[in-house]
Write a protein that holds these residues in place. Structure first.
Motif, PDB file in Angstrom:
ATOM      1  N   HIS A 189       2.701   1.524  -3.452  1.00 36.98           N
ATOM      2  CA  HIS A 189       1.411   2.487  -4.685  1.00 36.98           C
ATOM      3  C   HIS A 189       0.746   3.538  -4.034  1.00 36.98           C
ATOM      4  O   HIS A 189       0.229   4.558  -4.884  1.00 36.98           O
ATOM      5  N   SER A 190       0.659   4.162  -2.535  1.00 34.04           N
ATOM      6  CA  SER A 190       0.571   5.261  -2.801  1.00 34.04           C
ATOM      7  C   SER A 190       1.187   6.658  -2.829  1.00 34.04           C
ATOM      8  O   SER A 190       1.597   7.611  -2.776  1.00 34.04           O
ATOM      9  N   ALA A 191       2.566   5.987  -3.597  1.00 30.91           N
ATOM     10  CA  ALA A 191       3.536   6.599  -3.695  1.00 30.91           C
ATOM     11  C   ALA A 191       4.424   7.035  -4.825  1.00 30.91           C
ATOM     12  O   ALA A 191       4.505   7.782  -5.292  1.00 30.91           O
ATOM     13  N   ASP A 217       0.963  -1.054   0.439  1.00 28.27           N
ATOM     14  CA  ASP A 217       0.000   0.397  -0.273  1.00 28.27           C
ATOM     15  C   ASP A 217       0.733   1.199  -0.586  1.00 28.27           C
ATOM     16  O   ASP A 217       0.772   1.861  -0.753  1.00 28.27           O
ATOM     17  N   VAL A 218       1.720   1.440   0.932  1.00 25.79           N
ATOM     18  CA  VAL A 218       2.693   2.470   0.666  1.00 25.79           C
ATOM     19  C   VAL A 218       3.836   2.386  -0.340  1.00 25.79           C
ATOM     20  O   VAL A 218       3.593   3.497  -1.024  1.00 25.79           O
TER      21      VAL A 218
END
Length: 41
Positions: free
Chosen positions: A34-36, A31-32
């Motif tokens: 993809h969020s970045a 998730d980190v």
């Protein structure tokens, strides 16, 4: 010097975690990444 070390460390982390095929590492950072905006697939 600190900025250079932080940059090298960051590139190392992104490279190792981002392109790792180990499912535990991949899922932990999924998730980190993809969020970045870092693709992992």
């Amino acid at each position: 010097m600190q900025a250079v070390l932080a940059l090298v460390f960051g590139i190392f982390i992104v490279g190792m975690v981002g392109f790792s095929h180990a499912s535990t590492i991949h899922n932990a950072a999924h998730d980190v990444r993809h969020s970045a905006g870092f693709p992992c697939h």
